[in-house]
Design an enzyme around this catalytic site. Structure first.
Site, PDB file in Angstrom:
ATOM      1  N   GLU A  90       0.815  -1.206   0.000  1.00  0.00           N
ATOM      2  CA  GLU A  90       0.000   0.000   0.000  1.00  0.00           C
ATOM      3  C   GLU A  90       0.858   1.269   0.000  1.00  0.00           C
ATOM      4  O   GLU A  90       1.908   1.312   0.633  1.00  0.00           O
ATOM      5  CB  GLU A  90      -0.767  -0.052   1.325  1.00  0.00           C
ATOM      6  CG  GLU A  90      -2.097   0.588   1.305  1.00  0.00           C
ATOM      7  CD  GLU A  90      -2.790   0.344   2.641  1.00  0.00           C
ATOM      8  OE1 GLU A  90      -2.925  -0.810   3.084  1.00  0.00           O
ATOM      9  OE2 GLU A  90      -3.189   1.343   3.244  1.00  0.00           O
ATOM     10  N   CYS A 334      -2.381   3.015   8.157  1.00  0.00           N
ATOM     11  CA  CYS A 334      -1.509   2.444   7.145  1.00  0.00           C
ATOM     12  C   CYS A 334      -1.546   0.929   7.235  1.00  0.00           C
ATOM     13  O   CYS A 334      -1.435   0.365   8.303  1.00  0.00           O
ATOM     14  CB  CYS A 334      -0.093   2.929   7.413  1.00  0.00           C
ATOM     15  SG  CYS A 334       0.671   3.461   5.938  1.00  0.00           S
TER      16      CYS A 334
END
Ligand code: SAH
Ligand code: SF4
Length: 383
Positions: A90, A334
């Site tokens: 990501e 995150c």
């Protein structure tokens, strides 16, 4: 065969020399890669066909495919990528007053096991290559190109511990920082570490102008060891002596990151203890509102308590900021988008497995209704 994004400028020069070409070729190749941002060797129109064929023999382009993109109202955009070997990672693009910043992942999963972190939920599968880090940046820059904008800042704060993948991370940074690369200024690049002391010392000796951030999250060893297992290997004494070493060699202020966890590390006494710990050092403290991760059970400190903590640090003479929250309407913490996708993939696999089982049973005359079972598993996996 490797991705051409793996090559630093110096490595590309050596490669060109090994082909008997002039160094100048590297300038041309880098201009196509990082200024024109082409993704096809045949688009490098000022290179001869032979040169392009030689490049194609040793290199390919993008090692990542985009799986999903999630955009928040405030402009924060999450990118979920898949590597060639099927791993998910990501990156997050954030919009600030001072420019566009990307948060880059440095590993697939993370082995540091911090008690509050979504990335630590999955063990490290492997380190990312420099190319996979550069490709995250290039992908986001190409998105911004559509609007005529550029990335001005890079933070290595996505999934992974950058100092557990030191050489590849430093090589990646060299490329994006290079004048003939993306030319992102050293002072606009930040590396965040959970506190791997020997690598902080190595980094100090490099005399880089990049920013160093250290995730602290607790003012004492007992709590820090509970929250961050790395503290059991390198306690606060060792960490602070590495910090001293860094500041003695570099005329740079480093940043301590401190997530505020409700009732865990956010009391006024802990704020005073933190101030006592950090006062001798030339540093900033960045207080981070915690993005709750369901699996961990920690809670976010209220805005009011966070302000109290901030005020105490300030009164005690510590340079402190509170990080603005970004993308709170999307999977903000995150690594959360990645975990979600992994669950989705797992559920899809289970479904496939169940359909296969069902087919086998149908074939053998044992037809059962397994749909409820599928639905149940689906729910569990995505819960
Ligand atoms: N492994 C490195 C860099 C990646 S984590 C490190 O730990 O520093 C980047 C920062 O995000 C760290 O300060 C980390 O503690 C913080 N972080 C992790 N999970 C978070 C969460 N759920 N909410 C807010 N910050 C988080
Ligand atoms: Fe790894 Fe950083 Fe998360 Fe800790 S906070 S588990 S070091 S990514």
């Amino acid at each position: 065969m490797k991705s051409i994004y793996d090559m630093s400028y110096a490595q590309m020069e050596d490669w060109c020399l090994s082909k008997g070409w002039k160094k100048f070729r590297t300038q041309q190749i880098f201009a196509w890669l990082y200024k024109e941002r082409v993704t096809d060797f045949d688009a490098m129109s000022n290179l001869s066909k032979e040169t392009r064929e030689e490049l194609k023999k040793d290199f390919y382009f993008n090692p990542l495919t985009l799986v999903r993109k999630q955009e928040s109202k405030d402009g924060t955009t999450k990118f979920l990528f898949k590597t060639e070997d099927g791993a998910l990672l990501e990156s997050v693009m954030m919009v600030f007053d001072y420019g566009n910043s990307i948060c880059v992942s440095s590993q697939v999963g993370c082995n540091m096991g911090c008690a509050f972190c979504a990335s630590g939920l999955t063990k490290k599968q492997r380190d990312l290559t420099s190319a996979e880090m550069t490709a995250q940046v290039m992908h986001v820059q190409k998105e911004l190109d559509k609007k005529g904008e550029r990335l001005s800042h890079i933070v290595v704060m996505g999934t992974g511990e950058p100092f557990d993948n030191y050489d590849r991370v430093m090589n990646f940074i060299k490329t994006v920082n290079h004048d003939r690369g993306l030319a992102i200024g050293s002072r606009h690049i930040t590396i965040s570490t959970s506190g791997i002391v020997d690598k902080i010392r190595k980094f100090a000796e490099g005399h880089y102008q990049y920013n160093l951030a250290i995730s602290l999250h607790a003012p004492d060893d007992t709590l820090r060891s509970k929250l961050m297992p790395v503290n059991r290997a390198f306690g606060l004494d060792q960490l602070m002596s590495a910090v001293e070493y860094y500041t003695s060699l570099n005329n740079r202020r480093l940043t301590f990151e401190y997530i505020l966890l409700k009732g865990v590390n956010d009391s006024p006494e802990q704020a005073r203890e933190l101030a006592r710990l950090l006062r001798p050092y030339c540093c900033y403290v960045n207080l981070i509102p915690y993005n709750a991760v369901d699996e961990h059970g920690f809670k976010t400190t209220t805005r009011e308590e966070a302000m109290k903590f901030y005020d105490i640090l300030k009164k005690e003479g510590i340079a402190v900021t509170i990080r603005k929250e970004h993308g709170s309407d999307i999977d903000a913490a995150c690594g959360q988008l990645r975990i979600k996708e992994m669950k989705r993939e797992k559920a899809a696999k289970q479904n496939q497995e169940l359909s296969r089982k069902q087919q086998q049973e149908a074939d053998s005359g044992l037809v059962e209704n397994v749909y409820d079972e599928i639905a149940e598993k689906d729910e569990d996996a995505l819960a």
